[in-house]
Motif scaffolding. Structure first.
Motif, PDB file in Angstrom:
ATOM      1  N   SER A  90       0.826  -1.206   0.000  1.00 44.89           N
ATOM      2  CA  SER A  90       0.000   0.000   0.000  1.00 44.89           C
ATOM      3  C   SER A  90       0.868   1.266   0.000  1.00 44.89           C
ATOM      4  CB  SER A  90      -0.902  -0.065   1.224  1.00 44.89           C
ATOM      5  OG  SER A  90      -1.540   1.141   1.423  1.00 44.89           O
ATOM      6  N   ASP A  91       1.957   1.234   0.820  1.00 48.25           N
ATOM      7  CA  ASP A  91       2.894   2.380   0.853  1.00 48.25           C
ATOM      8  C   ASP A  91       3.542   2.569  -0.507  1.00 48.25           C
ATOM      9  OD1 ASP A  91       2.304   2.802   3.453  1.00 48.25           O
ATOM     10  OD2 ASP A  91       4.175   1.975   4.282  1.00 48.25           O
ATOM     11  N   ALA A  92       3.929   1.458  -1.150  1.00 50.66           N
ATOM     12  CA  ALA A  92       4.589   1.547  -2.453  1.00 50.66           C
ATOM     13  C   ALA A  92       3.644   2.175  -3.481  1.00 50.66           C
ATOM     14  CB  ALA A  92       5.035   0.149  -2.918  1.00 50.66           C
ATOM     15  N   ILE A  93       2.375   1.799  -3.408  1.00 44.21           N
ATOM     16  CA  ILE A  93       1.409   2.375  -4.361  1.00 44.21           C
ATOM     17  C   ILE A  93       1.222   3.875  -4.092  1.00 44.21           C
ATOM     18  CG2 ILE A  93      -1.033   2.370  -5.043  1.00 44.21           C
ATOM     19  CD1 ILE A  93      -0.970  -0.691  -4.800  1.00 44.21           C
ATOM     20  N   ASP A  94       1.242   4.264  -2.790  1.00 49.36           N
ATOM     21  CA  ASP A  94       1.136   5.696  -2.452  1.00 49.36           C
ATOM     22  C   ASP A  94       2.278   6.508  -3.068  1.00 49.36           C
ATOM     23  OD1 ASP A  94      -1.138   5.317  -1.026  1.00 49.36           O
ATOM     24  OD2 ASP A  94      -0.181   5.295   0.956  1.00 49.36           O
ATOM     25  N   ASP A  95       3.437   5.827  -3.240  1.00 51.96           N
ATOM     26  CA  ASP A  95       4.605   6.529  -3.798  1.00 51.96           C
ATOM     27  C   ASP A  95       4.647   6.472  -5.322  1.00 51.96           C
ATOM     28  OD1 ASP A  95       5.421   7.211  -1.308  1.00 51.96           O
ATOM     29  OD2 ASP A  95       6.871   5.559  -1.078  1.00 51.96           O
ATOM     30  N   PHE A  96       3.653   5.856  -5.954  1.00 53.58           N
ATOM     31  CA  PHE A  96       3.664   5.758  -7.423  1.00 53.58           C
ATOM     32  C   PHE A  96       3.641   7.152  -8.047  1.00 53.58           C
ATOM     33  CE2 PHE A  96       1.627   1.320  -8.491  1.00 53.58           C
ATOM     34  CZ  PHE A  96       2.752   0.699  -7.984  1.00 53.58           C
ATOM     35  N   GLU A  97       4.191   7.234  -9.256  1.00 52.54           N
ATOM     36  CA  GLU A  97       4.134   8.453 -10.081  1.00 52.54           C
ATOM     37  C   GLU A  97       2.662   8.770 -10.390  1.00 52.54           C
ATOM     38  OE1 GLU A  97       5.533   7.131 -13.844  1.00 52.54           O
ATOM     39  OE2 GLU A  97       4.884   8.929 -14.911  1.00 52.54           O
ATOM     40  N   THR A  98       2.281  10.051 -10.349  1.00 51.01           N
ATOM     41  CA  THR A  98       0.915  10.441 -10.671  1.00 51.01           C
ATOM     42  C   THR A  98       0.882  11.182 -12.004  1.00 51.01           C
ATOM     43  OG1 THR A  98       0.433  10.680  -8.325  1.00 51.01           O
ATOM     44  CG2 THR A  98      -1.118  11.709  -9.849  1.00 51.01           C
ATOM     45  N   VAL A  99       0.011  10.757 -12.884  1.00 54.33           N
ATOM     46  CA  VAL A  99      -0.153  11.398 -14.190  1.00 54.33           C
ATOM     47  C   VAL A  99      -1.616  11.825 -14.293  1.00 54.33           C
ATOM     48  CG1 VAL A  99      -0.069  11.067 -16.698  1.00 54.33           C
ATOM     49  CG2 VAL A  99       1.605   9.914 -15.225  1.00 54.33           C
ATOM     50  N   THR A 100      -1.859  13.104 -14.597  1.00 49.72           N
ATOM     51  CA  THR A 100      -3.245  13.562 -14.715  1.00 49.72           C
ATOM     52  C   THR A 100      -3.614  13.731 -16.171  1.00 49.72           C
ATOM     53  OG1 THR A 100      -2.991  14.725 -12.629  1.00 49.72           O
ATOM     54  CG2 THR A 100      -4.902  15.318 -13.977  1.00 49.72           C
ATOM     55  N   ARG A 101      -4.700  13.076 -16.502  1.00 49.90           N
ATOM     56  CA  ARG A 101      -5.196  13.226 -17.883  1.00 49.90           C
ATOM     57  C   ARG A 101      -6.662  13.578 -17.798  1.00 49.90           C
ATOM     58  NH1 ARG A 101      -4.133   8.147 -20.800  1.00 49.90           N
ATOM     59  NH2 ARG A 101      -2.074   7.545 -20.165  1.00 49.90           N
ATOM     60  N   GLY A 102      -6.983  14.796 -18.261  1.00 53.98           N
ATOM     61  CA  GLY A 102      -8.367  15.269 -18.140  1.00 53.98           C
ATOM     62  C   GLY A 102      -8.725  15.351 -16.658  1.00 53.98           C
ATOM     63  N   ASP A 103      -9.855  14.737 -16.283  1.00 54.03           N
ATOM     64  CA  ASP A 103     -10.270  14.776 -14.885  1.00 54.03           C
ATOM     65  C   ASP A 103      -9.759  13.577 -14.105  1.00 54.03           C
ATOM     66  OD1 ASP A 103     -11.651  17.059 -15.380  1.00 54.03           O
ATOM     67  OD2 ASP A 103     -13.561  16.009 -15.812  1.00 54.03           O
ATOM     68  N   THR A 104      -9.020  12.697 -14.790  1.00 57.10           N
ATOM     69  CA  THR A 104      -8.619  11.455 -14.146  1.00 57.10           C
ATOM     70  C   THR A 104      -7.156  11.494 -13.745  1.00 57.10           C
ATOM     71  OG1 THR A 104     -10.212  10.295 -15.526  1.00 57.10           O
ATOM     72  CG2 THR A 104      -8.552   8.947 -14.402  1.00 57.10           C
ATOM     73  N   SER A 105      -6.935  11.091 -12.511  1.00 59.12           N
ATOM     74  CA  SER A 105      -5.558  11.026 -12.020  1.00 59.12           C
ATOM     75  C   SER A 105      -5.110   9.566 -12.048  1.00 59.12           C
ATOM     76  CB  SER A 105      -5.556  11.608 -10.597  1.00 59.12           C
ATOM     77  OG  SER A 105      -4.475  11.110  -9.882  1.00 59.12           O
ATOM     78  N   TRP A 106      -4.019   9.279 -12.743  1.00 58.47           N
ATOM     79  CA  TRP A 106      -3.475   7.914 -12.865  1.00 58.47           C
ATOM     80  C   TRP A 106      -2.282   7.773 -11.939  1.00 58.47           C
ATOM     81  CZ3 TRP A 106      -4.443   4.216 -17.100  1.00 58.47           C
ATOM     82  CH2 TRP A 106      -5.523   4.575 -17.927  1.00 58.47           C
ATOM     83  N   ARG A 107      -2.263   6.679 -11.189  1.00 62.52           N
ATOM     84  CA  ARG A 107      -1.060   6.373 -10.388  1.00 62.52           C
ATOM     85  C   ARG A 107      -0.451   5.100 -10.954  1.00 62.52           C
ATOM     86  NH1 ARG A 107      -2.523   5.901  -4.475  1.00 62.52           N
ATOM     87  NH2 ARG A 107      -4.701   5.997  -5.142  1.00 62.52           N
ATOM     88  N   ASP A 115     -10.086   8.002  -9.777  1.00 61.43           N
ATOM     89  CA  ASP A 115      -8.731   7.810 -10.308  1.00 61.43           C
ATOM     90  C   ASP A 115      -8.492   6.361 -10.723  1.00 61.43           C
ATOM     91  OD1 ASP A 115      -8.626   6.824  -7.788  1.00 61.43           O
ATOM     92  OD2 ASP A 115      -6.754   7.788  -7.195  1.00 61.43           O
ATOM     93  N   VAL A 116      -7.288   6.124 -11.238  1.00 61.07           N
ATOM     94  CA  VAL A 116      -6.914   4.807 -11.756  1.00 61.07           C
ATOM     95  C   VAL A 116      -5.569   4.427 -11.164  1.00 61.07           C
ATOM     96  CG1 VAL A 116      -6.364   3.465 -13.838  1.00 61.07           C
ATOM     97  CG2 VAL A 116      -8.108   5.250 -13.940  1.00 61.07           C
ATOM     98  N   VAL A 117      -5.451   3.159 -10.723  1.00 56.72           N
ATOM     99  CA  VAL A 117      -4.167   2.668 -10.208  1.00 56.72           C
ATOM    100  C   VAL A 117      -3.690   1.535 -11.115  1.00 56.72           C
ATOM    101  CG1 VAL A 117      -3.001   1.481  -8.308  1.00 56.72           C
ATOM    102  CG2 VAL A 117      -4.643   3.323  -7.824  1.00 56.72           C
ATOM    103  N   VAL A 118      -2.449   1.644 -11.575  1.00 52.81           N
ATOM    104  CA  VAL A 118      -1.865   0.599 -12.425  1.00 52.81           C
ATOM    105  C   VAL A 118      -0.564   0.140 -11.788  1.00 52.81           C
ATOM    106  CG1 VAL A 118      -0.952   0.002 -14.694  1.00 52.81           C
ATOM    107  CG2 VAL A 118      -2.840   1.646 -14.499  1.00 52.81           C
ATOM    108  N   ALA A 119      -0.466  -1.147 -11.489  1.00 53.11           N
ATOM    109  CA  ALA A 119       0.771  -1.688 -10.921  1.00 53.11           C
ATOM    110  C   ALA A 119       1.301  -2.783 -11.837  1.00 53.11           C
ATOM    111  CB  ALA A 119       0.531  -2.240  -9.526  1.00 53.11           C
ATOM    112  N   VAL A 120       2.620  -2.745 -12.062  1.00 52.15           N
ATOM    113  CA  VAL A 120       3.278  -3.736 -12.911  1.00 52.15           C
ATOM    114  C   VAL A 120       4.303  -4.456 -12.051  1.00 52.15           C
ATOM    115  CG1 VAL A 120       4.653  -4.103 -14.993  1.00 52.15           C
ATOM    116  CG2 VAL A 120       2.964  -2.253 -14.925  1.00 52.15           C
ATOM    117  N   GLY A 121       4.403  -5.764 -12.215  1.00 49.91           N
ATOM    118  CA  GLY A 121       5.373  -6.499 -11.407  1.00 49.91           C
ATOM    119  C   GLY A 121       5.869  -7.744 -12.115  1.00 49.91           C
ATOM    120  N   GLY A 122       6.779  -8.413 -11.474  1.00 51.16           N
ATOM    121  CA  GLY A 122       7.329  -9.658 -12.054  1.00 51.16           C
ATOM    122  C   GLY A 122       8.531  -9.356 -12.911  1.00 51.16           C
TER     123      GLY A 122
END
Ligand SMILES: [Zn+2]
Length: 401
Positions: free
Chosen positions: A290-307, A331-338
């Motif tokens: 959860s902490d790692a996701i809080d530190d994700f880069e934030t990109v705003t596109r239109g009214d939507t904030s992407w992490r 907003d939208v959360v995208v996590a990539v792993g592996g």
């Protein structure tokens, strides 16, 4: 002529006249060799010094199969010697099975005899019973059996009229032994352990339960519908197995820094502690993700904030749960792993206008792999790209018109 072994089980040496020789098979005018029957193996020994390899019941006789063709012939008088160690073992093991059955009478419901077998290492008794022989019952069977050995109960046997025997409700009939017992249809051999058990049996028995020595119950299993098999050992193999267990108990107690008496309680406490620690570790791992996701880069596109970001060493399912927990309504959360063939998880708030399944579909169209999902959540895996490539693709993602 049947074997005299069950009647006079103490006889180890006898003289008899040879009445038949066919190659290695010899018949005598009488014999004290026990022919294999009802789960008790054939006696070992010698006839005039030649080893007896097998003893079986014939139609009217007992057939002794020798290890080699004998030098004696019909009409000769020969000396039979029965292997004392093996016969004594069989007598003790066989009587132990009756004692165990008597213990079963006191502990098990709807009890019946399902079979019996003696091998050099162990003895098995099959019970038919409606009682579940759990650990406690198994231990109690062993305790009662050994207690009865200690009580030094007399063991007797006699032939009684078959009708009388089958009319008695207290007589256990082993269907397998019965074949041997019923050979002479007029009478049946009853083996009586004083005050403990009565059974129809054609085997060889000791005359007092104390001769059995210690009995070690080994295991229980279910070989068939309604049957419970109890295996035990007597003599050196039983003593050795008991010692092995005692050693294992003490080693286990030492490893858990306790003593044998407190072993079960200590093991249960350690297990509870382990479960608590596992739960705590899971909580900490979740918090770390959860902490790692809080530190994700934030990109705003239109009214939507992407992490967006990469999670190291996180299971895809855990990443998915963390992304769902972290996502807000708009907003939208995208996590990539592996490391090899990465995965991605996409969680989209319901006010975000982003369809998570479409994002995953477009990424897997580009990089292969598989996956999918609905508007609020989707995941894909097996992508042929680095995690950074996947993130770049998501940054550039546009909804299809
Ligand atoms: Zn018996």
């Amino acid at each position: 002529m049947q074997t005299r072994a069950p009647e006079e089980p103490e006889v180890r040496e006898f003289s008899a006249e040879v009445v038949g020789v066919d190659d290695r098979t010899v018949t005598l005018d009488h014999t004290y060799f026990y022919a294999e029957s009802g789960g008790q193996p054939a006696d070992r020994g010698t006839l005039d010094g030649t080893r007896v390899a097998d003893v079986q019941k014939g139609e009217e006789t007992v057939r002794h199969t020798l290890a080699s063709v004998p030098e004696f012939d019909v009409g000769d008088t020969v000396t039979g010697v029965i292997d004392d160690d093996f016969r004594t073992y069989c007598m003790r093991a066989h009587t132990a099975s009756h004692v165990l059955y008597g213990a079963g009478r006191r502990l098990l419901e709807d009890l019946g005899y399902g079979g019996f077998d003696i091998s050099g290492e162990k003895v098995r008794v099959d019970f038919t019973t409606s009682t579940d022989i759990d650990d406690e019952t198994l231990v109690e069977l062993e305790r009662l059996t050994n207690r009865t050995v200690w009580d030094s109960r007399g063991v007797g046997w006699e032939a009684v009229p078959t009708e009388e025997a089958t009319a008695r409700e207290d007589v256990a009939f082993n269907t397998k032994t019965e074949e041997g017992v019923m050979d002479d249809a007029d009478t049946v051999r009853i083996v009586d352990i004083d005050g403990w058990d009565v059974a129809a049996c054609g085997g060889t028995h000791v005359s007092n339960t104390r001769e059995i020595g210690p009995v070690t119950v080994l295991d229980r299993s279910n070989p068939g519908e309604g049957l419970t098999r109890v295996e035990f050992a007597v003599g050196p193999s039983g003593i050795d197995r008991g010692a092995d267990r005692h050693r294992a108990l003490r080693e286990t107690a030492a490893a858990l820094e306790t003593n044998v008496d407190d072993l079960a309680e200590t093991a249960a406490a350690i297990r509870t502690e382990r479960d608590d620690l596992e739960a705590r570790v899971r909580d900490l791992e979740r918090a770390a993700v959860s902490d790692a996701i809080d530190d994700f880069e934030t990109v705003t596109r239109g009214d939507t904030s992407w992490r967006l970001g990469v999670l190291d060493g996180v299971d895809p399912n855990d990443a998915g749960e963390a992304a769902k927990d972290a996502v807000g309504d708009s907003d939208v959360v995208v996590a990539v792993g592996g490391d090899e063939r990465p995965y991605l998880v996409v969680a989209a708030g319901h006010d975000s206008d982003v369809h998570a399944g479409s994002v995953v579909d477009d990424v897997t169209d580009t990089y292969g792999g598989g996956g999918g999902g609905g508007p609020p959540f989707a995941q894909g895996g097996g992508l042929d790209a680095s995690p950074d490539d996947v993130l770049d693709a998501v940054r550039a993602w546009e909804p299809r018109e």
